[in-house]
Write a protein that holds these residues in place. Structure first.
Motif, PDB file in Angstrom:
ATOM      1  N   ARG A   1      60.088  34.820  30.520  1.00  0.00           N
ATOM      2  CA  ARG A   1      61.448  34.097  30.488  1.00  0.00           C
ATOM      3  C   ARG A   1      62.604  34.998  31.166  1.00  0.00           C
TER       4      ARG A   1
ATOM      5  N   SER B   1      64.771  34.346  34.188  1.00  0.00           N
ATOM      6  CA  SER B   1      66.298  34.187  34.161  1.00  0.00           C
ATOM      7  C   SER B   1      67.013  34.703  35.121  1.00  0.00           C
TER       8      SER B   1
ATOM      9  N   ARG C   1      74.619  27.090  34.822  1.00  0.00           N
ATOM     10  CA  ARG C   1      73.593  26.322  34.308  1.00  0.00           C
ATOM     11  C   ARG C   1      72.552  27.064  33.514  1.00  0.00           C
TER      12      ARG C   1
ATOM     13  N   LEU D   1      71.015  28.232  27.804  1.00  0.00           N
ATOM     14  CA  LEU D   1      69.804  28.844  27.550  1.00  0.00           C
ATOM     15  C   LEU D   1      70.140  30.168  26.966  1.00  0.00           C
TER      16      LEU D   1
ATOM     17  N   SER E   1      61.340  27.183  29.312  1.00  0.00           N
ATOM     18  CA  SER E   1      62.503  28.067  29.666  1.00  0.00           C
ATOM     19  C   SER E   1      62.114  28.549  30.840  1.00  0.00           C
TER      20      SER E   1
ATOM     21  N   HIS F   1      62.488  25.910  33.789  1.00  0.00           N
ATOM     22  CA  HIS F   1      63.756  25.691  33.905  1.00  0.00           C
ATOM     23  C   HIS F   1      64.502  26.667  34.678  1.00  0.00           C
ATOM     24  N   TYR F   2      64.344  27.876  34.381  1.00  0.00           N
ATOM     25  CA  TYR F   2      64.781  29.066  35.310  1.00  0.00           C
ATOM     26  C   TYR F   2      64.563  29.058  36.690  1.00  0.00           C
TER      27      TYR F   2
ATOM     28  N   ALA G   1      63.250  26.482  38.305  1.00  0.00           N
ATOM     29  CA  ALA G   1      63.594  25.480  38.997  1.00  0.00           C
ATOM     30  C   ALA G   1      65.368  25.586  39.531  1.00  0.00           C
ATOM     31  N   LEU G   2      65.951  26.171  38.896  1.00  0.00           N
ATOM     32  CA  LEU G   2      67.323  26.641  39.083  1.00  0.00           C
ATOM     33  C   LEU G   2      67.603  27.720  40.204  1.00  0.00           C
TER      34      LEU G   2
ATOM     35  N   ASN H   1      60.601  20.025  22.760  1.00  0.00           N
ATOM     36  CA  ASN H   1      61.861  20.379  22.956  1.00  0.00           C
ATOM     37  C   ASN H   1      62.488  20.804  21.438  1.00  0.00           C
TER      38      ASN H   1
ATOM     39  N   LEU I   1      66.256  19.694  29.328  1.00  0.00           N
ATOM     40  CA  LEU I   1      65.509  20.241  30.365  1.00  0.00           C
ATOM     41  C   LEU I   1      64.836  19.177  31.258  1.00  0.00           C
ATOM     42  N   PRO I   2      64.528  19.775  32.629  1.00  0.00           N
ATOM     43  CA  PRO I   2      63.968  19.047  33.506  1.00  0.00           C
ATOM     44  C   PRO I   2      62.547  18.469  32.948  1.00  0.00           C
TER      45      PRO I   2
END
Length: 342
Positions: free
Chosen positions: A19, A23, A33, A37, A122, A125-126, A128-129, A145, A154-155
């Motif tokens: 994570r 990040s 964005r 988190l 997480s 998500h990180y 994907a960003l 979730n 989250l996506p």
């Protein structure tokens, strides 16, 4: 897959990430964005501590750096303060190394399926960003979730074994929500979480997890639960495939019973060793801390704060545990039925 003579549907490889590492990619590309988190990860921390973790360098906790962490405050310090600029440069360097690691294992692939034990997603998500040129599809063994009350969305992700936010008594696989550290300890070997990357002499990007002979830690002690699972896998053959789902359902029902209504023997069997909280800190969560002379109120507090409350009830209140465990399960059944009807 080899035991049942089936080929994996897609190509896969080991991915050295955490994570914390992921990040940094998100913070480099779209920090705003990623901020919600991070607020959950670093609640109550100082700006110095957060900067130290994100950069992998030591930032002294004094002066303005001792202030409580806020996203805007931290990134202002990392933009205008000389110490902060050095920390930010170190963070970006780590993000660049992770991006190189991803490129080395994914090649020209546009779609990346990131397989994780779970739960919240997480990492996916990180990534994907931070990987705007890729389509990242998180695939978790157990997706839930559990942070939805914080307003985080989250996506979409896939939950293979269980895809439920809450424990539901008549769905045995959802018992993973009651005692997640057991599931985590089962799937994750005794290796540190990735914090930093470096480039080797041959140009390969290596994580600090990849110490000499690190693969030896993937094997299990002969008397561990994971070793028993490996023994089971060695019994499989092509004719076993049809029975796998039925066997797994029986196994989850048995595990649910041991987690929800544990005996003293179950507590000894399933009590996990200290687990790291991850994300660049050394704090641990521990099951079964000694409380031999504790007052009843202290024992109740231990149950409430435990990573496995049911096991703690059996351990601390052995004579009345059966009653309390039954009442708790009745309460959860009613709550689950209410959610289902609603």
């Amino acid at each position: 897959m080899a035991r049942i003579e089936r080929a994996p549907p897609i190509a896969g490889t080991d991915f050295m990430v955490s994570r914390l590492a992921a990040s940094r990619l998100a913070l480099e590309v779209c920090p705003q964005r990623a901020a919600p988190l991070l607020a959950l990860e670093f609640e109550g921390s100082s700006c110095a501590m957060v900067a130290s973790v994100l950069s992998g360098t030591a930032v002294p906790s004094r002066g303005v750096w001792a202030q409580p962490y806020q996203y805007e405050r931290l990134f202002e310090l990392m933009s205008v303060d000389p110490l902060g600029r050095r920390a930010r440069a170190a963070m970006i360097e780590q993000a660049t190394l992770l991006r190189a690691h991803i490129a080395s294992i994914s090649g020209n692939a546009r779609t990346l399926h990131v397989v994780d034990t779970g739960v919240f997603g997480s990492i996916g998500h990180y990534l994907a960003l931070g990987l705007s040129d890729k389509e990242v599809r998180p695939v978790m063994l157990f997706r839930a979730n559990y942070k939805r009350r914080a307003g985080l969305v989250l996506p979409p992700a896939t939950g293979l074994v269980c895809d439920q936010d809450d424990y539901t008594p008549w769905k045995p696989r959802s018992v993973s929500r009651l005692y997640w550290p057991l599931i985590e300890a089962f799937f994750e070997p005794s290796l540190p979480s990735v914090r930093l990357y470096r480039r080797a002499d041959d140009g390969e990007v290596l994580s600090d997890l990849q110490k000499p002979d690190w693969q030896a830690s993937l094997s299990s002690d002969s008397d561990s639960i994971r070793a028993g699972a490996f023994d089971y896998l060695r019994t499989l053959n092509p004719g076993s495939e049809a029975a796998i789902l039925e066997r797994s359902t029986r196994a989850w029902r048995a595990l649910r019973r041991r987690i929800v209504y544990p005996t003293s023997e179950d507590v000894l069997l399933l009590g996990v060793s200290p687990r790291s909280l991850d994300f660049g800190v050394d704090d641990l969560v521990i099951f079964g801390e000694p409380v031999s002379n504790a007052s009843p109120l202290r024992r109740i507090a231990e149950v409430r704060d435990s990573i496995w409350p049911e096991g703690e009830i059996r351990r601390l209140f052995p004579k009345t545990a059966g009653i309390w465990l039954h009442l708790i399960e009745v309460s959860r059944t009613i709550a689950s039925a209410y959610r289902a009807v609603r």
